[in-house]
Design a protein around this motif. Structure first.
Motif, mmCIF file in Angstrom:
data_model
loop_
_atom_site.group_PDB
_atom_site.id
_atom_site.type_symbol
_atom_site.label_atom_id
_atom_site.label_comp_id
_atom_site.label_asym_id
_atom_site.label_seq_id
_atom_site.Cartn_x
_atom_site.Cartn_y
_atom_site.Cartn_z
ATOM 1 N N GLY A 27 -1.564 -5.770 -6.854
ATOM 2 C CA GLY A 27 -2.085 -7.328 -6.918
ATOM 3 C C GLY A 27 -3.109 -7.490 -7.187
ATOM 4 N N ALA A 28 -3.272 -8.843 -7.863
ATOM 5 C CA ALA A 28 -4.570 -9.765 -9.288
ATOM 6 C C ALA A 28 -4.488 -10.494 -8.559
ATOM 7 C CB ALA A 28 -4.409 -9.013 -10.206
ATOM 8 N N PRO A 29 -5.945 -11.664 -8.833
ATOM 9 C CA PRO A 29 -5.954 -13.240 -8.686
ATOM 10 C C PRO A 29 -4.798 -13.627 -9.588
ATOM 11 C CG PRO A 29 -7.895 -11.999 -8.815
ATOM 12 C CD PRO A 29 -7.400 -10.506 -9.011
ATOM 13 N N GLY A 30 -4.372 -14.662 -9.339
ATOM 14 C CA GLY A 30 -2.955 -15.416 -9.650
ATOM 15 C C GLY A 30 -2.378 -14.745 -8.889
ATOM 16 N N GLN A 31 -1.910 -13.753 -8.533
ATOM 17 C CA GLN A 31 -0.927 -13.405 -7.604
ATOM 18 C C GLN A 31 -0.654 -13.842 -6.194
ATOM 19 O OE1 GLN A 31 -0.896 -9.521 -9.149
ATOM 20 N NE2 GLN A 31 1.393 -10.570 -10.997
ATOM 21 N N VAL A 32 0.573 -13.995 -5.564
ATOM 22 C CA VAL A 32 0.759 -13.734 -4.402
ATOM 23 C C VAL A 32 1.209 -12.257 -3.805
ATOM 24 C CG1 VAL A 32 1.467 -15.036 -2.177
ATOM 25 C CG2 VAL A 32 0.412 -16.313 -3.949
ATOM 26 N N GLU A 33 0.690 -11.384 -2.789
ATOM 27 C CA GLU A 33 1.133 -10.584 -1.999
ATOM 28 C C GLU A 33 2.393 -10.912 -1.064
ATOM 29 O OE1 GLU A 33 -1.531 -6.960 -2.971
ATOM 30 O OE2 GLU A 33 -2.394 -7.926 -2.918
ATOM 31 N N PHE A 34 3.446 -10.645 -0.658
ATOM 32 C CA PHE A 34 4.063 -10.627 0.443
ATOM 33 C C PHE A 34 4.455 -9.221 0.828
ATOM 34 C CE2 PHE A 34 8.204 -11.759 3.046
ATOM 35 C CZ PHE A 34 7.404 -12.342 4.043
ATOM 36 N N ARG A 35 4.352 -8.916 2.140
ATOM 37 C CA ARG A 35 4.949 -7.691 2.497
ATOM 38 C C ARG A 35 4.648 -7.870 4.955
ATOM 39 N NH1 ARG A 35 -0.176 -5.703 0.632
ATOM 40 N NH2 ARG A 35 1.373 -5.514 -1.392
ATOM 41 N N SER A 36 5.616 -6.280 4.635
ATOM 42 C CA SER A 36 5.710 -6.570 6.328
ATOM 43 C C SER A 36 4.924 -5.997 7.285
ATOM 44 C CB SER A 36 7.454 -6.303 6.726
ATOM 45 O OG SER A 36 7.484 -6.459 8.404
ATOM 46 N N LEU A 37 3.619 -6.145 8.136
ATOM 47 C CA LEU A 37 3.339 -5.452 9.253
ATOM 48 C C LEU A 37 4.450 -3.877 9.913
ATOM 49 C CD1 LEU A 37 0.358 -7.327 10.330
ATOM 50 C CD2 LEU A 37 0.601 -5.280 8.395
ATOM 51 N N GLY A 38 5.742 -4.189 10.217
ATOM 52 C CA GLY A 38 6.763 -4.138 10.491
ATOM 53 C C GLY A 38 7.403 -2.379 10.067
ATOM 54 N N GLN A 39 7.133 -1.919 9.201
ATOM 55 C CA GLN A 39 7.383 -1.001 8.206
ATOM 56 C C GLN A 39 5.737 -0.517 7.630
ATOM 57 O OE1 GLN A 39 10.245 -0.168 7.900
ATOM 58 N NE2 GLN A 39 11.087 -1.783 8.730
ATOM 59 N N PRO A 40 5.655 0.818 7.158
ATOM 60 C CA PRO A 40 4.668 1.376 6.897
ATOM 61 C C PRO A 40 4.192 1.580 5.588
ATOM 62 C CG PRO A 40 6.361 3.376 7.979
ATOM 63 C CD PRO A 40 7.058 2.012 7.766
ATOM 64 N N PHE A 41 2.985 0.989 5.042
ATOM 65 C CA PHE A 41 2.960 1.407 3.385
ATOM 66 C C PHE A 41 1.943 2.158 3.519
ATOM 67 C CE2 PHE A 41 1.529 -2.936 5.551
ATOM 68 C CZ PHE A 41 0.187 -2.543 5.423
ATOM 69 N N SER A 42 0.939 2.285 2.339
ATOM 70 C CA SER A 42 -0.063 2.841 1.987
ATOM 71 C C SER A 42 -0.372 2.523 0.428
ATOM 72 C CB SER A 42 -0.361 4.072 1.775
ATOM 73 O OG SER A 42 0.662 4.497 1.427
ATOM 74 N N GLY A 43 -2.651 2.096 0.371
ATOM 75 C CA GLY A 43 -2.846 1.630 -1.048
ATOM 76 C C GLY A 43 -3.772 1.903 -1.147
ATOM 77 N N ARG A 44 -4.920 1.116 -1.854
ATOM 78 C CA ARG A 44 -5.898 1.638 -2.508
ATOM 79 C C ARG A 44 -6.305 -0.229 -3.293
ATOM 80 N NH1 ARG A 44 -7.836 2.149 -7.826
ATOM 81 N NH2 ARG A 44 -6.406 2.972 -9.072
ATOM 82 N N ALA A 45 -7.571 -0.294 -2.604
ATOM 83 C CA ALA A 45 -8.008 -1.712 -3.286
ATOM 84 C C ALA A 45 -9.453 -1.697 -3.655
ATOM 85 C CB ALA A 45 -8.105 -2.791 -2.258
ATOM 86 N N LEU A 46 -10.086 -2.191 -5.013
ATOM 87 C CA LEU A 46 -11.427 -2.698 -5.650
ATOM 88 C C LEU A 46 -12.059 -3.293 -4.648
ATOM 89 C CD1 LEU A 46 -10.657 -2.516 -8.974
ATOM 90 C CD2 LEU A 46 -10.448 -0.556 -7.980
ATOM 91 N N ASP A 47 -13.133 -3.410 -4.877
ATOM 92 C CA ASP A 47 -14.053 -4.408 -4.441
ATOM 93 C C ASP A 47 -12.976 -5.989 -4.480
ATOM 94 O OD1 ASP A 47 -16.247 -2.358 -4.479
ATOM 95 O OD2 ASP A 47 -17.597 -3.307 -4.791
ATOM 96 N N CYS A 48 -12.693 -6.936 -2.926
ATOM 97 C CA CYS A 48 -12.135 -7.096 -3.305
ATOM 98 C C CYS A 48 -12.610 -8.951 -1.964
ATOM 99 C CB CYS A 48 -10.598 -7.328 -3.600
ATOM 100 S SG CYS A 48 -10.498 -5.889 -2.236
ATOM 101 N N GLU A 49 -12.061 -10.504 -3.137
ATOM 102 C CA GLU A 49 -12.219 -11.441 -2.086
ATOM 103 C C GLU A 49 -10.684 -11.818 -1.746
ATOM 104 O OE1 GLU A 49 -14.116 -15.558 -1.766
ATOM 105 O OE2 GLU A 49 -15.035 -13.869 -2.908
ATOM 106 N N THR A 50 -9.845 -12.153 -0.581
ATOM 107 C CA THR A 50 -9.447 -11.902 0.115
ATOM 108 C C THR A 50 -8.730 -12.845 0.551
ATOM 109 O OG1 THR A 50 -8.631 -9.377 -0.933
ATOM 110 C CG2 THR A 50 -7.062 -10.848 0.078
#
Length: 386
Positions: free
Chosen positions: A147-170
């Motif tokens: 994910g980055a500025p100018g894009q849109v992420e779409f995701r379900s909270l009904g499935q497991p996921f993991s990740g990392r983020a830098l300092d961000c405003e969302t």
């Protein structure tokens, strides 16, 4: 004689003055112009829920943030980062009735929504993540979406996921599955997608315009805003679904949604069992258990949905049913079993939930939007969909 060419102050092919032409036009059109009737603007209704760790001691900020988002994810600091360095985070939530609109700012961190977290949480909404700054990387079933500025992420909270983020405003938008009940295949097939292109740009622009007017939206505005967001999401995801090949994991993307809808329609039935559900869906018990494994199992999911429906009924000031009648209407035959399960799920008893509604009814001087804002963000998430 006219030369047939328009010249300033003259009509085309005519020797008339512009003043004569304007007078002629005034005679053609009504002398009085119809205008929209004046009306007072509708009052704003949204009362945001604010949370920030900035007022806390730096050493306590990370734990406070983890507690605040515990129903969603477990978080960790980047390697080599000390908890004593602080975790200044901000979170503002707006309840638009059928969706939650969130403005969030966080330092760098990693996050996990594990199978254990899914079993402990009844939340299985879809959500959009629109980064204003920073980057993130989220993995679902071995596939990573950046994910980055100018894009849109779409995701379900009904499935497991993991990740990392830098300092961000969302900007985050949480949407119940029932909002897309007629488009299950489109949504399930697009989990963990990055939306881009013209449609995604239009969606981002519209979300930005909504964000700029959140504090002035009226009650009449909210359903239109929700419907527009919903329709734009469907349009974006339909484009994504048309571009992606069907994988083995997406062979029947609407199956889980069909199972959920069947459960919701039959919460009251004593015959809502794994055997009956697998028979009605035309699948084996093994396949049914695989579908609901991330949610803690099919029986666990059914019980949670029954409790959420009961909570919604108890929280309705116009519902004067007895607590036992509400329990039976969602499939609980024993009042004692219902009370224990309800208290375990929500942290308070059915009687306390009903009394809270009665107390609110006695204080009608407080607007309904302000009463809603007294709830926690976790409760907003839980009650977003029946």
């Amino acid at each position: 004689m006219s030369d047939g060419v328009w010249k300033p102050g003259r009509g085309f092919g005519q020797g008339t003055d512009s003043s004569d032409h304007q007078a002629h036009e005034r005679r053609r059109w009504p002398r009085t112009l119809r205008q929209a009737p004046p009306h007072a603007p509708a009052p704003p209704v949204l009362n945001p829920l604010h949370f920030s760790t900035r007022a806390l001691e730096p050493a306590h900020q990370f734990d406070a943030w983890q507690a605040y988002v515990a129903s969603l994810v477990d978080i960790r600091l980047p390697e080599g980062t000390s908890i004593d360095g602080g975790f200044p985070a901000d979170h503002t939530a707006w309840h638009l009735g059928e969706i939650l609109f969130v403005q969030q700012r966080t330092p760098a961190h990693s996050y996990v929504r594990s199978s254990a977290r899914l079993r402990a949480s009844p939340i299985d909404h879809w959500y959009l993540s629109i980064p204003r700054s920073g980057h993130s990387w989220t993995e679902v079933n071995g596939e990573v979406a950046e994910g980055a500025p100018g894009q849109v992420e779409f995701r379900s909270l009904g499935q497991p996921f993991s990740g990392r983020a830098l300092d961000c405003e969302t900007v985050l938008i949480y949407m119940p599955r029932d909002l897309f009940a007629d488009k299950p295949a489109v949504l399930d097939g697009a989990n963990n997608s990055i939306l881009s292109g013209n449609l995604a740009t239009l969606l981002t622009d519209y979300v930005g315009s909504v964000e700029a007017t959140l504090d002035s939206l009226s009650a009449q505005d909210l359903p239109r805003v929700v419907q527009t967001v919903r329709d734009m999401v469907v349009a974006c995801l339909s484009a994504v679904a048309g571009q992606q090949p069907t994988s083995e994991n997406q062979a029947n993307p609407g199956l889980m949604e069909r199972a959920r809808r069947h459960i919701h329609r039959n919460l009251h039935s004593a015959d809502l069992t794994p055997d009956a559900l697998s028979r009605d869906l035309g699948i084996s018990r093994t396949r049914l258990y695989q579908l609901f494994e991330p949610s803690g199992g099919v029986l666990h999911y059914i019980r949670r949905r029954r409790l959420i429906a009961a909570h919604a009924a108890l929280s309705d000031p116009e519902n004067d049913q007895r607590i036992l009648d509400i329990a039976q209407s969602v499939g609980f035959e024993s009042a004692a079993n219902f009370s224990r399960a309800f208290s375990h799920e929500f942290g308070y008893s059915p009687r306390e939930a009903r009394n809270a509604v009665a107390t609110s009814a006695l204080t009608q001087a407080e607007p309904a939007s302000e009463q809603k804002a007294t709830r926690s963000f976790d409760e907003w998430l839980r009650m977003l969909a029946p």
